[in-house]
Design a protein around this motif. Structure first.
Motif, PDB file in Angstrom:
ATOM      1  N   LEU A   1     -19.242  34.390  19.635  1.00 47.83           N
ATOM      2  CA  LEU A   1     -18.899  34.326  21.083  1.00 47.83           C
ATOM      3  C   LEU A   1     -18.626  35.892  21.095  1.00 47.83           C
ATOM      4  CD1 LEU A   1     -18.240  33.690  23.980  1.00 47.83           C
ATOM      5  CD2 LEU A   1     -15.886  33.039  23.228  1.00 47.83           C
ATOM      6  N   SER A   2     -17.851  36.524  20.317  1.00 47.95           N
ATOM      7  CA  SER A   2     -17.516  37.855  20.261  1.00 47.95           C
ATOM      8  C   SER A   2     -18.569  38.675  20.027  1.00 47.95           C
ATOM      9  CB  SER A   2     -16.599  38.190  19.008  1.00 47.95           C
ATOM     10  OG  SER A   2     -16.061  39.413  18.999  1.00 47.95           O
ATOM     11  N   LEU A   3     -19.720  38.426  19.365  1.00 49.22           N
ATOM     12  CA  LEU A   3     -20.817  39.215  19.068  1.00 49.22           C
ATOM     13  C   LEU A   3     -21.589  39.165  20.571  1.00 49.22           C
ATOM     14  CD1 LEU A   3     -22.188  38.166  15.590  1.00 49.22           C
ATOM     15  CD2 LEU A   3     -21.320  40.493  16.466  1.00 49.22           C
ATOM     16  N   ILE A   4     -21.696  38.030  21.115  1.00 50.70           N
ATOM     17  CA  ILE A   4     -22.436  37.967  22.489  1.00 50.70           C
ATOM     18  C   ILE A   4     -21.647  38.876  23.328  1.00 50.70           C
ATOM     19  CG2 ILE A   4     -23.000  36.637  24.438  1.00 50.70           C
ATOM     20  CD1 ILE A   4     -23.473  34.367  22.319  1.00 50.70           C
ATOM     21  N   LEU A   5     -20.389  38.818  23.524  1.00 50.99           N
ATOM     22  CA  LEU A   5     -19.630  39.426  24.463  1.00 50.99           C
ATOM     23  C   LEU A   5     -19.802  41.155  24.109  1.00 50.99           C
ATOM     24  CD1 LEU A   5     -16.359  37.527  24.785  1.00 50.99           C
ATOM     25  CD2 LEU A   5     -18.009  37.884  26.556  1.00 50.99           C
ATOM     26  N   ASN A   6     -19.768  41.454  23.045  1.00 47.90           N
ATOM     27  CA  ASN A   6     -20.208  42.742  22.484  1.00 47.90           C
ATOM     28  C   ASN A   6     -21.238  43.348  23.056  1.00 47.90           C
ATOM     29  OD1 ASN A   6     -18.956  45.168  20.889  1.00 47.90           O
ATOM     30  ND2 ASN A   6     -20.575  44.888  19.785  1.00 47.90           N
ATOM     31  N   GLN A   7     -22.274  42.604  22.973  1.00 50.85           N
ATOM     32  CA  GLN A   7     -23.655  42.970  23.231  1.00 50.85           C
ATOM     33  C   GLN A   7     -23.700  42.883  24.910  1.00 50.85           C
ATOM     34  OE1 GLN A   7     -26.325  43.938  21.475  1.00 50.85           O
ATOM     35  NE2 GLN A   7     -24.802  43.529  19.821  1.00 50.85           N
TER      36      GLN A   7
ATOM     37  N   VAL B   1     -17.525  45.169  11.217  1.00 52.88           N
ATOM     38  CA  VAL B   1     -18.720  45.695  10.437  1.00 52.88           C
ATOM     39  C   VAL B   1     -19.940  45.002  10.955  1.00 52.88           C
ATOM     40  CG1 VAL B   1     -19.792  45.867   8.262  1.00 52.88           C
ATOM     41  CG2 VAL B   1     -17.673  46.296   8.310  1.00 52.88           C
ATOM     42  N   VAL B   2     -19.909  43.809  11.251  1.00 59.45           N
ATOM     43  CA  VAL B   2     -21.467  43.034  11.756  1.00 59.45           C
ATOM     44  C   VAL B   2     -21.592  43.672  13.044  1.00 59.45           C
ATOM     45  CG1 VAL B   2     -22.218  40.751  12.664  1.00 59.45           C
ATOM     46  CG2 VAL B   2     -20.958  40.915  10.498  1.00 59.45           C
ATOM     47  N   LYS B   3     -20.478  43.707  14.048  1.00 63.34           N
ATOM     48  CA  LYS B   3     -20.745  44.384  15.321  1.00 63.34           C
ATOM     49  C   LYS B   3     -21.337  45.773  15.371  1.00 63.34           C
ATOM     50  CE  LYS B   3     -16.937  42.150  17.856  1.00 63.34           C
ATOM     51  NZ  LYS B   3     -15.495  42.404  18.578  1.00 63.34           N
ATOM     52  N   TYR B   4     -20.785  46.634  14.327  1.00 57.82           N
ATOM     53  CA  TYR B   4     -21.509  47.842  14.367  1.00 57.82           C
ATOM     54  C   TYR B   4     -22.751  47.751  14.018  1.00 57.82           C
ATOM     55  CZ  TYR B   4     -22.735  52.591  12.732  1.00 57.82           C
ATOM     56  OH  TYR B   4     -23.219  53.526  12.722  1.00 57.82           O
ATOM     57  N   PHE B   5     -23.153  46.981  12.844  1.00 58.19           N
ATOM     58  CA  PHE B   5     -24.785  46.721  12.568  1.00 58.19           C
ATOM     59  C   PHE B   5     -25.677  46.436  13.921  1.00 58.19           C
ATOM     60  CE2 PHE B   5     -22.970  47.919   8.397  1.00 58.19           C
ATOM     61  CZ  PHE B   5     -23.725  48.695   8.154  1.00 58.19           C
TER      62      PHE B   5
ATOM     63  N   PRO C   1     -21.248  57.162  14.626  1.00 57.29           N
ATOM     64  CA  PRO C   1     -21.260  56.908  13.080  1.00 57.29           C
ATOM     65  C   PRO C   1     -20.235  55.765  12.795  1.00 57.29           C
ATOM     66  CG  PRO C   1     -20.041  58.823  13.978  1.00 57.29           C
ATOM     67  CD  PRO C   1     -20.763  58.288  15.062  1.00 57.29           C
ATOM     68  N   PHE C   2     -20.559  55.345  11.658  1.00 56.87           N
ATOM     69  CA  PHE C   2     -19.731  54.203  11.073  1.00 56.87           C
ATOM     70  C   PHE C   2     -18.532  55.005  10.330  1.00 56.87           C
ATOM     71  CE2 PHE C   2     -18.019  51.639   7.821  1.00 56.87           C
ATOM     72  CZ  PHE C   2     -17.662  50.451   8.287  1.00 56.87           C
ATOM     73  N   PHE C   3     -17.288  54.382  10.663  1.00 54.08           N
ATOM     74  CA  PHE C   3     -16.262  54.900  10.263  1.00 54.08           C
ATOM     75  C   PHE C   3     -15.278  53.790   9.909  1.00 54.08           C
ATOM     76  CE2 PHE C   3     -12.070  57.318  10.777  1.00 54.08           C
ATOM     77  CZ  PHE C   3     -12.200  58.224   9.669  1.00 54.08           C
ATOM     78  N   PHE C   4     -14.806  53.985   8.512  1.00 55.61           N
ATOM     79  CA  PHE C   4     -14.074  52.787   8.097  1.00 55.61           C
ATOM     80  C   PHE C   4     -12.531  52.660   8.862  1.00 55.61           C
ATOM     81  CE2 PHE C   4     -10.774  50.671   5.518  1.00 55.61           C
ATOM     82  CZ  PHE C   4     -11.298  49.494   5.285  1.00 55.61           C
TER      83      PHE C   4
END
Length: 189
Positions: free
Chosen positions: A33-39, A79-83, A89-92
């Motif tokens: 659900l979070s991944l869908i909402l992020n998109q 991390v999954v959302k970023y990819f 840029p990815f930043f920890f």
């Protein structure tokens, strides 16, 4: 803030949630659900302000499964959302922010009666420490715009979003609780 007068109990109890298939299944559902909402459900205003709804499933995981499970969930999901949808840029530091926010929410919500006052307080702590201070520091490190130059805009955005985000999370959670969906999850906690 913690039940049973012991900080350890809340963290141990939350860590035990990781052994439960039901908790992992619900976290997987929240992740989807979070991944869908992020998109589809976020608004970006310039390079420094992003308003989204993908954090609601994260907070539900914090509420149901506590700070340890929620923090692990948030770190992996960040991390999954970023990819899936990189927006810079990815930043920890931002992954650390997601973990820290979940730890804070989990400490405020896990095995406690959810009240608007509790949500407002938790959101205030997260907005101040994570969103205003740490995120501004990370943006300064990434883009060199100057901490003090970014701070007023980020503080204003968070002051505006604080009651709105709090009310949205509280309302959604209360509606879901009234349906009885959370009852089996809370019984096993």
């Amino acid at each position: 803030m913690f039940k049973n007068n012991s900080k350890e109990n809340i963290f141990l109890s939350s860590a035990k949630e990781l052994k439960k298939v039901q908790a992992l299944s619900v976290c997987a559902m929240f992740a989807a659900l979070s991944l869908i909402l992020n998109q589809v459900a976020s608004i970006t205003i310039g390079p420094y302000i992003k308003i989204g709804f993908s954090g609601i499933p994260n907070q539900l995981a914090d509420y149901l499964f506590g700070p340890v499970t929620g923090g692990l969930f948030a770190g992996i999901l960040d991390v999954v959302k970023y990819f899936m949808k990189p927006d810079g840029p990815f930043f920890f530091g931002f992954t650390f922010n997601a973990i820290l926010a979940s730890l804070i929410y989990g400490c405020f919500y896990y095995k406690k009666k959810l009240t608007l006052k509790r949500v407002l307080l938790a959101k205030f702590v997260v907005f101040l420490v994570v969103n205003v201070i740490l995120s501004t520091l990370w943006l300064d490190m990434l883009y060199g715009k100057g901490f003090l130059a970014l701070l007023p805009m980020r503080a204003l955005k968070n002051v505006i979003m604080w009651p709105i985000d709090s009310f949205i999370f509280f309302s959604i959670t209360k509606v879901i609780e009234q349906t009885g969906v959370f009852r089996p999850l809370k019984r096993t906690a």
